[in-house]
Design a protein around this motif. Structure first.
Motif, PDB file in Angstrom:
ATOM      1  N   GLU A   9       0.865  -1.173   0.000  1.00  0.00           N
ATOM      2  CA  GLU A   9       0.000   0.000   0.000  1.00  0.00           C
ATOM      3  C   GLU A   9       0.911   1.236   0.000  1.00  0.00           C
ATOM      4  O   GLU A   9       1.676   1.447   0.950  1.00  0.00           O
ATOM      5  N   VAL A  10       0.841   2.014  -1.047  1.00  0.00           N
ATOM      6  CA  VAL A  10       1.728   3.171  -1.198  1.00  0.00           C
ATOM      7  C   VAL A  10       1.090   4.368  -0.502  1.00  0.00           C
ATOM      8  O   VAL A  10      -0.044   4.753  -0.822  1.00  0.00           O
ATOM      9  N   THR A  11       1.813   4.961   0.429  1.00  0.00           N
ATOM     10  CA  THR A  11       1.215   5.991   1.278  1.00  0.00           C
ATOM     11  C   THR A  11       1.803   7.377   1.089  1.00  0.00           C
ATOM     12  O   THR A  11       1.186   8.367   1.517  1.00  0.00           O
ATOM     13  N   ALA A  52       6.170   3.105   1.047  1.00  0.00           N
ATOM     14  CA  ALA A  52       5.247   2.103   1.584  1.00  0.00           C
ATOM     15  C   ALA A  52       5.914   1.485   2.809  1.00  0.00           C
ATOM     16  O   ALA A  52       7.067   1.786   3.138  1.00  0.00           O
ATOM     17  N   ARG A  53       5.178   0.603   3.497  1.00  0.00           N
ATOM     18  CA  ARG A  53       5.739  -0.115   4.647  1.00  0.00           C
ATOM     19  C   ARG A  53       5.407  -1.592   4.526  1.00  0.00           C
ATOM     20  O   ARG A  53       4.328  -1.966   4.059  1.00  0.00           O
ATOM     21  N   HIS A  54       6.370  -2.397   4.958  1.00  0.00           N
ATOM     22  CA  HIS A  54       6.171  -3.848   4.985  1.00  0.00           C
ATOM     23  C   HIS A  54       6.701  -4.372   6.305  1.00  0.00           C
ATOM     24  O   HIS A  54       7.897  -4.284   6.599  1.00  0.00           O
ATOM     25  N   VAL A  67       9.695   0.912   2.760  1.00  0.00           N
ATOM     26  CA  VAL A  67      10.078   0.442   1.434  1.00  0.00           C
ATOM     27  C   VAL A  67       9.911   1.609   0.475  1.00  0.00           C
ATOM     28  O   VAL A  67       8.819   2.176   0.349  1.00  0.00           O
ATOM     29  N   PHE A  68      10.996   1.985  -0.198  1.00  0.00           N
ATOM     30  CA  PHE A  68      10.951   3.025  -1.212  1.00  0.00           C
ATOM     31  C   PHE A  68      10.678   2.351  -2.558  1.00  0.00           C
ATOM     32  O   PHE A  68      11.452   1.498  -2.997  1.00  0.00           O
ATOM     33  N   GLU A 115      -1.888   4.113  -4.348  1.00  0.00           N
ATOM     34  CA  GLU A 115      -1.997   2.883  -5.124  1.00  0.00           C
ATOM     35  C   GLU A 115      -1.659   1.656  -4.282  1.00  0.00           C
ATOM     36  O   GLU A 115      -1.007   1.750  -3.237  1.00  0.00           O
ATOM     37  N   ARG A 116      -2.093   0.510  -4.772  1.00  0.00           N
ATOM     38  CA  ARG A 116      -1.613  -0.774  -4.280  1.00  0.00           C
ATOM     39  C   ARG A 116      -0.867  -1.431  -5.433  1.00  0.00           C
ATOM     40  O   ARG A 116      -1.414  -1.588  -6.529  1.00  0.00           O
ATOM     41  N   VAL A 117       0.399  -1.770  -5.176  1.00  0.00           N
ATOM     42  CA  VAL A 117       1.240  -2.284  -6.249  1.00  0.00           C
ATOM     43  C   VAL A 117       1.936  -3.568  -5.809  1.00  0.00           C
ATOM     44  O   VAL A 117       2.066  -3.856  -4.610  1.00  0.00           O
TER      45      VAL A 117
END
Length: 436
Positions: free
Chosen positions: A12-14, A24-26, A31-32, A40-42
């Motif tokens: 999930e791109v924030t 994003a975060r994982h 995460v860049f 977006e969701r990628v």
């Protein structure tokens, strides 16, 4: 560079980060993500250069697309290609131009808050690149391509020409260069082999014909290695030059010398500097300065704003550029060009007991910014106003913060989209001494 056996993540791109990558975060780790848009969701492939605090990843599929996503205007940079062979230099090309500018404005605002302690909302204005009205404000929905008047391509071991792949130094052969002005697209020779060459420069001056320049492997930019002052002077005199036109004024410079790459940039920045200089604070008899002055573009803008009798000294470390500046400003009797490093020039003023009281300073440093040493020296000399031209929002914000430590406040700032389809922007700010 990521390979096919690196892990795939659904993210999930924030947010957006400086440098043209989304955030994003994982499992708690940042995460860049390249080629993504906030919201977006990628699906992204993690690159193999992982760090303890963050990972880097490349989008390989869009699971839930932003309404601002578009087909990349440069096919060789689009998602259809494996990340390892996507052309670099157009990292925002998958985003509609209006959203590109909104993201750049967000990066500028976040930088100002973090590094300068200021809450700002500065829109990034679109700038026309058409030859007829270059530099004028553009329609926000105008296509962003066709603006680069300078393109540097690289040559691989087999003589194939192309840009570097995104985030690498691998040459990627391409069939198009859509960010370039039409004159360069027509002469790019992307299907030719250039054995023995290192780079290909495409140059489209505003007052001359477009050129393709082949730089042989091992040759220094600006000519062969110099052996002695006399030989260097002889070669310098014979070095190719070009002429750029800004309004009614012509600027001569070396063909491989620095000039703004957007067709409308020189006009835009000249106008912005004139508008940001406060006439109530401008003293034509003061020791006004144009620091990192190049070939005299912004010094000329000062003279055009305040008249030929206004004193202005342009300071530039590149000797050849400074020599051209002297010629370009020859019609201004009160203008002079000095070849010197900016920090050393300011040191000489300080050691000589000089101040800049009442002076106006135009500051146009490289992408890394002026930095603490120059800010400290300049602020100590006490100019009445500083107009700072910046091509990096974080460097600008950092230096604004440093100036604030010395009692200079940010009075005005404007931003311009002089690098469409990339994460870069240009900003012009005015700082003045805070009274009381």
């Amino acid at each position: 560079m990521a390979s096919s056996d690196e892990p795939l993540l659904d993210l999930e791109v924030t947010g957006i980060a400086h440098g043209g990558v989304a955030v994003a975060r994982h499992e708690g780790r940042v995460v860049f993500v390249a080629d993504a848009i906030p919201g977006e969701r990628v699906r992204a492939r993690v690159r193999d250069d992982r760090h303890d605090r963050f990972w880097r990843a490349d989008t390989v599929d869009v699971l839930d697309a932003s309404p601002d996503r578009r087909r990349h205007p440069w096919p060789e940079a689009g998602l259809e290609r494996d990340p390892a062979v996507r052309a670099g230099g157009a990292e925002f090309g998958h985003i509609r131009p209006a959203r590109q500018r909104a993201l750049k404005a967000q990066v500028l605002a976040e930088a100002m808050q973090r590094f300068a302690g200021l809450e700002l909302d500065v829109p990034v204005g679109a700038v026309s690149a058409s030859a007829a009205d270059a530099g004028a404000p553009a329609d926000p929905d105008e296509p962003a391509e066709g603006w680069r008047t300078r393109v540097r391509l690289h040559v691989d071991a087999e003589g194939r020409v192309g840009p570097y792949a995104a985030r690498s130094h691998d040459v990627v052969p391409v069939a198009s260069v859509p960010l370039a002005v039409l004159e360069l697209q027509e002469i790019a020779a992307l299907d030719r082999r250039f054995e023995g060459a290192a780079e290909i420069d495409l140059i489209a001056p505003s007052a001359g014909e477009a050129e393709l320049v082949v730089r042989p492997a091992g040759e220094r930019r600006g000519g062969a290695a110099r052996r002695g002052r006399r030989a260097a002077s002889t070669r310098d005199a014979a070095r190719p030059h070009i002429v750029e036109r800004v309004g009614d004024r012509l600027f001569r410079l070396d063909r491989d010398g620095f000039w703004q790459v957007h067709r409308g940039a020189a006009t835009t920045l000249s106008r912005a500097v004139r508008e940001h200089l406060d006439p109530a604070r401008f003293d034509p008899d003061a020791d006004n300065l144009d620091l990192y002055g190049g070939v005299g573009l912004l010094a000329a803008a000062v003279g055009d704003r305040f008249g030929g009798d206004a004193r202005i000294t342009t300071v530039e470390a590149d000797r050849r550029a400074s020599e051209h500046a002297a010629g370009n400003l020859a019609d201004r009797p009160s203008a002079q060009a000095v070849a010197a490093r900016v920090d050393r020039y300011l040191d000489r003023l300080d050691r000589g007991g000089r101040t800049l009281a009442g002076a106006s300073v135009v500051l146009d440093p490289p992408r890394s910014g002026a930095g603490r040493a120059v800010v400290d020296r300049l602020a100590a000399l006490g100019p009445a106003q500083i107009v700072y031209v910046a091509c990096d929002p974080v460097a600008l914000a950092r230096d604004v913060g440093l100036f604030r430590e010395h009692g200079y406040g940010l009075e005005a700032v404007d931003a311009y989209d002089l690098f469409p389809d990339t994460h870069h922007l240009e900003a012009v700010a005015r700082l003045t001494a805070i009274v009381g």
